[in-house]
Motif scaffolding. Sequence first.
Motif, PDB file in Angstrom:
ATOM      1  N   SER A  67      -6.824  -1.079   3.922  1.00 51.70           N
ATOM      2  CA  SER A  67      -7.897  -1.949   4.425  1.00 51.70           C
ATOM      3  C   SER A  67      -8.408  -2.876   3.332  1.00 51.70           C
ATOM      4  CB  SER A  67      -9.046  -1.111   4.990  1.00 51.70           C
ATOM      5  OG  SER A  67      -9.621  -0.303   3.982  1.00 51.70           O
ATOM      6  N   LEU A  68      -8.396  -2.417   2.080  1.00 49.30           N
ATOM      7  CA  LEU A  68      -8.816  -3.275   0.967  1.00 49.30           C
ATOM      8  C   LEU A  68      -7.801  -4.383   0.725  1.00 49.30           C
ATOM      9  CD1 LEU A  68     -10.196  -0.684  -1.626  1.00 49.30           C
ATOM     10  CD2 LEU A  68     -11.506  -2.185  -0.108  1.00 49.30           C
ATOM     11  N   HIS A 122      -7.200 -10.752   1.942  1.00 45.83           N
ATOM     12  CA  HIS A 122      -6.708 -11.920   2.672  1.00 45.83           C
ATOM     13  C   HIS A 122      -7.658 -12.364   3.779  1.00 45.83           C
ATOM     14  CE1 HIS A 122      -2.789 -11.936   0.689  1.00 45.83           C
ATOM     15  NE2 HIS A 122      -2.889 -10.617   0.699  1.00 45.83           N
ATOM     16  N   GLU A 123      -8.481 -11.455   4.257  1.00 46.73           N
ATOM     17  CA  GLU A 123      -9.358 -11.775   5.384  1.00 46.73           C
ATOM     18  C   GLU A 123     -10.664 -12.438   4.968  1.00 46.73           C
ATOM     19  OE1 GLU A 123      -7.908  -8.088   8.308  1.00 46.73           O
ATOM     20  OE2 GLU A 123      -9.618  -7.854   6.953  1.00 46.73           O
ATOM     21  N   VAL A 124     -11.108 -12.206   3.719  1.00 50.69           N
ATOM     22  CA  VAL A 124     -12.382 -12.788   3.298  1.00 50.69           C
ATOM     23  C   VAL A 124     -12.270 -14.308   3.210  1.00 50.69           C
ATOM     24  CG1 VAL A 124     -13.166 -10.733   2.071  1.00 50.69           C
ATOM     25  CG2 VAL A 124     -11.827 -12.471   0.841  1.00 50.69           C
ATOM     26  N   SER A 125     -13.393 -14.973   3.358  1.00 52.86           N
ATOM     27  CA  SER A 125     -13.413 -16.436   3.370  1.00 52.86           C
ATOM     28  C   SER A 125     -13.138 -17.012   1.986  1.00 52.86           C
ATOM     29  CB  SER A 125     -14.777 -16.920   3.871  1.00 52.86           C
ATOM     30  OG  SER A 125     -15.823 -16.371   3.084  1.00 52.86           O
ATOM     31  N   HIS A 131     -16.688 -12.526  -3.188  1.00 53.34           N
ATOM     32  CA  HIS A 131     -16.868 -11.346  -2.343  1.00 53.34           C
ATOM     33  C   HIS A 131     -16.701 -10.090  -3.200  1.00 53.34           C
ATOM     34  CE1 HIS A 131     -16.522 -13.674   1.441  1.00 53.34           C
ATOM     35  NE2 HIS A 131     -15.665 -14.413   0.747  1.00 53.34           N
ATOM     36  N   GLU A 132     -17.623  -9.143  -3.066  1.00 54.50           N
ATOM     37  CA  GLU A 132     -17.476  -7.864  -3.754  1.00 54.50           C
ATOM     38  C   GLU A 132     -16.597  -6.967  -2.887  1.00 54.50           C
ATOM     39  OE1 GLU A 132     -20.317  -4.174  -4.586  1.00 54.50           O
ATOM     40  OE2 GLU A 132     -20.896  -5.932  -5.779  1.00 54.50           O
ATOM     41  N   ILE A 133     -15.351  -6.770  -3.322  1.00 55.73           N
ATOM     42  CA  ILE A 133     -14.402  -5.964  -2.549  1.00 55.73           C
ATOM     43  C   ILE A 133     -14.635  -4.476  -2.813  1.00 55.73           C
ATOM     44  CG2 ILE A 133     -11.983  -5.588  -1.986  1.00 55.73           C
ATOM     45  CD1 ILE A 133     -12.992  -8.418  -1.354  1.00 55.73           C
ATOM     46  N   THR A 134     -14.832  -4.121  -4.088  1.00 55.40           N
ATOM     47  CA  THR A 134     -15.234  -2.771  -4.478  1.00 55.40           C
ATOM     48  C   THR A 134     -16.288  -2.908  -5.563  1.00 55.40           C
ATOM     49  OG1 THR A 134     -13.713  -2.418  -6.348  1.00 55.40           O
ATOM     50  CG2 THR A 134     -12.830  -2.022  -4.128  1.00 55.40           C
ATOM     51  N   SER A 166       0.833  -1.207   0.000  1.00 54.73           N
ATOM     52  CA  SER A 166       0.000   0.000   0.000  1.00 54.73           C
ATOM     53  C   SER A 166       0.865   1.252   0.000  1.00 54.73           C
ATOM     54  CB  SER A 166      -0.929   0.004   1.213  1.00 54.73           C
ATOM     55  OG  SER A 166      -1.822  -1.080   1.162  1.00 54.73           O
ATOM     56  N   LYS A 167       1.907   1.257   0.811  1.00 58.46           N
ATOM     57  CA  LYS A 167       2.807   2.410   0.881  1.00 58.46           C
ATOM     58  C   LYS A 167       3.542   2.613  -0.434  1.00 58.46           C
ATOM     59  CE  LYS A 167       6.985   3.991   3.323  1.00 58.46           C
ATOM     60  NZ  LYS A 167       7.921   3.804   2.192  1.00 58.46           N
TER      61      LYS A 167
END
Length: 243
Positions: free
Chosen positions: A131-132, A137-140, A145-148, A121-122
């Motif tokens: 956060s995106l 990595h956090e979604v199952s 999953h709709e990320i955006t 990100s940096k």
Amino acid sequence: MKREIVITADGSSTIHLPDWDEQYHSKHGAIQEAYHVFIKHGLHYFCDPEGNEESQQKTNDITSNLVEKTHNISILEIGFGTGLNAFITLLEAEKLKILVNYFGVEGYPVLMDEITQLNYSKELNAKVKTSLFNELHEVSWEISHEITSHFSLTKQNKFFSEIEEEDSYNIIYFDAFGARVQPELWTESIFKKMYGALKTKGVLVTYSAKGSVRRAMETVGFKVERLPGPPGKREMLRASKEA
């Protein structure tokens, strides 16, 4: 197997496996490699195959050439790994105003405590999107999953040999560990699965330029091009499914 977070030549991080002397991304620049191989010669090429790839493609140029058939793009990544390729594709989808359905296959998911040490990100000047990146990595697993509004993600926890989809993807990012350490991932049987999984006119891109890899691709039906490689590599390969 021991794993270390290291900094590559362009300032971006990756994971190093000392026992194999292998990295998840090029030691010459993780972000540079991802952009050159998978975005420029994969996503951007698919969106604008007539574009001049010898010059720097500008987002506005590609956007102006987009047509309806490329509005919704399905991408399969072979080796989801650190999520770098997925994250950059997410950022590009927003810039290009396209819809990307992204499928990442990974047999050995990276641990979250390793993910939080990566500086993508940096280095991408996208700290507001951290956060995106974490969400990737956090979604199952096994669920879309709709990320955006421009990017959906389905992670699949399985081995590459278990891929059975047919005529499903426009682009394949083939980012497996190198043939030196995992030759079984670069065989005719694997590329036959890749050929079947691609839609007609789809493309597969990879950092590898080994002659044995090119021959395996051609044997199963791909039309293969040698292209200039990312920093540290003379060449890379792009394979097309013509029919």
